[in-house]
Structure formats: structure tokens, C-alpha cells
Scaffold this active site. Structure first.
Site, short mmCIF file in Angstrom:
data_model
loop_
_atom_site.label_atom_id
_atom_site.label_comp_id
_atom_site.label_asym_id
_atom_site.label_seq_id
_atom_site.Cartn_x
_atom_site.Cartn_y
_atom_site.Cartn_z
N ASP A 181 0.70 -1.04 0.11
CA ASP A 181 -0.08 -0.02 0.03
C ASP A 181 0.87 1.29 -0.03
O ASP A 181 1.88 1.45 0.89
CB ASP A 181 -1.07 0.10 1.14
CG ASP A 181 -2.28 1.19 1.40
OD1 ASP A 181 -3.01 0.83 0.76
OD2 ASP A 181 -1.72 2.15 1.46
N ASN A 189 -2.97 12.88 -4.50
CA ASN A 189 -4.11 13.24 -5.32
C ASN A 189 -4.74 14.46 -4.93
O ASN A 189 -5.17 15.21 -5.92
CB ASN A 189 -5.16 12.24 -5.05
CG ASN A 189 -4.93 11.02 -6.02
OD1 ASN A 189 -4.13 11.16 -7.27
ND2 ASN A 189 -5.29 9.94 -5.68
N HIS A 194 -5.37 13.98 -9.45
CA HIS A 194 -5.40 12.52 -9.95
C HIS A 194 -4.42 12.04 -11.27
O HIS A 194 -3.86 10.84 -11.14
CB HIS A 194 -6.93 11.99 -10.27
CG HIS A 194 -7.52 12.02 -9.26
ND1 HIS A 194 -7.80 10.97 -8.27
CD2 HIS A 194 -8.47 12.82 -8.70
CE1 HIS A 194 -8.62 11.43 -7.31
NE2 HIS A 194 -9.20 12.39 -7.37
N ASP A 198 -2.29 8.95 -10.85
CA ASP A 198 -1.94 7.94 -12.00
C ASP A 198 -0.55 7.80 -12.27
O ASP A 198 -0.15 6.62 -12.61
CB ASP A 198 -2.93 8.33 -13.19
CG ASP A 198 -4.36 8.38 -12.79
OD1 ASP A 198 -4.75 7.74 -11.53
OD2 ASP A 198 -5.21 8.52 -13.66
N GLU A 224 -4.71 2.38 -4.40
CA GLU A 224 -3.04 2.27 -4.19
C GLU A 224 -2.57 1.38 -3.67
O GLU A 224 -1.46 1.13 -3.32
CB GLU A 224 -2.81 3.43 -3.49
CG GLU A 224 -2.92 3.31 -2.03
CD GLU A 224 -4.56 4.02 -1.64
OE1 GLU A 224 -4.74 4.37 -0.47
OE2 GLU A 224 -5.31 4.16 -2.55
#
Length: 314
Positions: A181, A189, A194, A198, A224
């Protein structure tokens, strides 16, 4: 299709007919491979599958019908267009040819214009088949992979995990499941947007692939979170995951513009077939790895923690 769609295998024991067919096919822009027996036609097919095969029905040894049956029996999703040629024109011959896997039937003497037209039909059918196969493979890939990172998706990763769990029962290797994680991903973000998030996910996936073995199970678990499962006899498997954690922490992401520092927490669970003879409960492996990940994140993050119990069947 390139050269493949232009290749045509012609099998006829009559040298004159072979010469005529070869001359015609060459003049029409095809690449004929002319052989005199059914056995040679089968060898030529296996060496380099063509788009189309023109087979004389009656040849010494292996007939064109037998070649057709063998070609169809050997294939999975690749089907060359097969034309059987015979001096017989009765309808029962046509029916037999089509029943045994031929796509078309031409009676001798062969009219060049008819032959050219039939070949064009065969090539169109072959091209259509190829496009359908490409579309099918694309759909299969999309169904098994995450569209952003191109890693296997959760469903595909779990299926492979089940298969690997059965395999290690015989090999005696440990099966290690790691859930990774990315720490503090939401603030990334929120602050950078975002699209940047990404990009980090994509780079994280690339780093996973470069750090672990090509045959390890690597997938996007969701958001994530990522999964990495490996089988090994080595006792220091924990260090492999920790080495990845350290490489993430020591090398900033998106160095060309942002250079963001990223950390990862990893939870591990282990199945030991030497201790548990039965197949592992995959759900229990996941639950234990997830609990170890929870503990890692709640004890400071940026660390690897292993489940305190070796996973079995319970």
C-alpha cells in the site's frame, strides 16, 4: 498479415498441375509452396502455416482429405482456408470435402478465373478470422488486466494465486503473499491532482516488475494497493520485499519534473506446505496479509510486517 497472408501451399502429385498453379499464384502476387505429396504438405504447414492450402484429393500415400483432417485436428484458433481439388464433381464429393473440414471444393480441370476468385474469397475469410482473433485476445487481456498500470487485476491475480498454491504443494516451496500500500497516497491526489497520482501508480507498477521475478504474481489489488506473491525455498524471502520497500523510499518518483518522495507499507502472509499438507485457504492468506499491512501502517508506515502465524487451511 504481411507475408503470412500471401503464402499458399499447393499439393498435387501431377508436376504439370503444380507448375501451372505455382505460375498462376505467383502472377497474382501470392507466395506458393508447391509439394507433390500430402505428407510434404503437412510438413510445410507445420513449418510455416499459410493463409491458404490447395490440396489435390487423390495423392499417393496421404490424400488431400487426410491432410485436411490432420490440419484441422492440430489447430486451436488458427485455421487456414483449405480448398480441395478433384476430378470428381459429384455432389457427394463436395459434401464429403466440406464435412471433413475443407472450406471450398473445385473440380478439375480448374478454370484460372474461378481459381483466382476462390482464392480471393479464402484470403478475405482468413483476414476476417485474424481480425476476430485479435479482438478476442484484446478482450481477454482487458478482462485480466488493470487498464492503468497494465498489471493483472485482482480477479486474475487471485486465480493465479490459487493455481500457484496447488503447485507448491508438490514442490514444497513456501508461498508468500504480499499486499503493498502506497503511504499517504490520498494527499498526493489532493495536492497534485489525479493525473499525477496515476503517473505514480504507473511508475510504482514498473518498479514492482523490475524488482520481482517475471514469473511472480504481480497485480493491482485496488486503488493504491498492489499484490506481489512469490514461491521460494529461500528463508530470507522477507528481505526481497524489504529491498523493494527501501528502493521505493530511496528513489523519488517522477524525477523528470516533480521528484516526489513515496513510501510503501507491505503486509506478508506465508503458506508452508511442509507444515500444512492441505491446500491453503486463499482467503485466509489474504486476510492475514491484510492484517499485517494494517499493523504496518498503524505502527509508523514505510515498513514490512509479516503475519505472526504461518497460514494453513483453517
Amino acid at each position: 498479415m504481411g507475408l503470412l497472408r500471401r503464402r499458399v501451399i499447393v499439393a498435387d502429385d501431377d508436376q504439370v498441375i503444380r507448375h501451372i498453379f505455382k505460375h498462376l499464384l505467383t502472377s497474382w502476387g501470392y507466395e506458393p509452396v508447391a509439394v507433390s505429396t500430402g505428407s510434404e504438405a503437412l510438413v510445410a504447414f507445420r513449418e510455416s502455416p499459410p493463409a491458404l492450402m490447395i490440396l489435390d484429393w487423390e495423392m499417393p500415400g496421404m490424400s488431400g482429405v487426410e491432410v485436411c483432417k490432420k490440419v484441422r485436428a492440430e489447430l486451436n484458433d488458427y485455421h487456414p482456408y483449405i480448398v480441395l481439388v478433384s476430378s470428381h464433381s459429384e455432389m457427394n464429393y463436395v459434401a464429403t470435402a466440406l464435412h471433413l473440414g475443407a472450406d471450398d471444393f473445385i473440380s478439375k480441370p480448374v478454370n484460372p478465373g474461378v481459381l483466382k476468385a476462390r482464392i480471393a474469397v479464402g484470403i478475405r475469410a482468413f483476414d476476417l478470422q485474424d481480425k476476430l482473433l485479435i479482438a478476442q485476445r484484446q478482450l481477454e487481456y482487458q478482462a485480466a488486466h488493470d487498464p492503468l498500470t497494465r498489471l493483472e487485476n485482482r480477479r486474475s491475480a487471485v486465480q493465479r494465486l490459487k493455481t500457484e498454491a496447488l503447485r507448491v504443494q508438490n514442490s514444497g516451496e513456501r508461498l508468500i503473499l504480499g499486499i503493498c500500500d502506497i503511504d499517504h497516497f490520498k494527499p498526493i491526489n489532493d495536492v497534485y491532482g489525479h493525473p499525477v497520482g496515476d503517473r505514480i501508480l504507473i511508475e510504482f507498477a514498473h518498479r514492482l516488475e523490475s524488482c520481482f521475478r517475471p514469473y511472480d504474481i504481480i497485480g493491482r489489488w485496488g486503488g493504491e494497493e498492489f499484490i506481489v506473491a512469490m514461491s521460494t525455498n529461500e528463508k530470507d524471502y522477507w528481505q526481497v520485499y524489504d529491498r523493494f520497500r527501501k528502493s521505493v523510499a530511496s528513489t523519488p518518483f517522477l524525477q523528470s519534473d516533480l521528484g516526489l518522495e513515496v513510501n510503501v507499507s507491505i503486509g506478508l502472509s506465508v503458506y508452508e506446505p511442509k507444515l500444512f499438507g492441505e491446500a491453503p485457504n486463499i482467503n485466509q492468506l489474504i486476510v492475514r496479509a491484510d492484517k499485517a499491512l494494517y499493523d504496518a501502517k498503524n505502527s509508523g508506515r514505510n515498513k514490512v510486517l509479516e503475519s505472526t502465524s504461518v497460514s494453513g487451511v483453517s
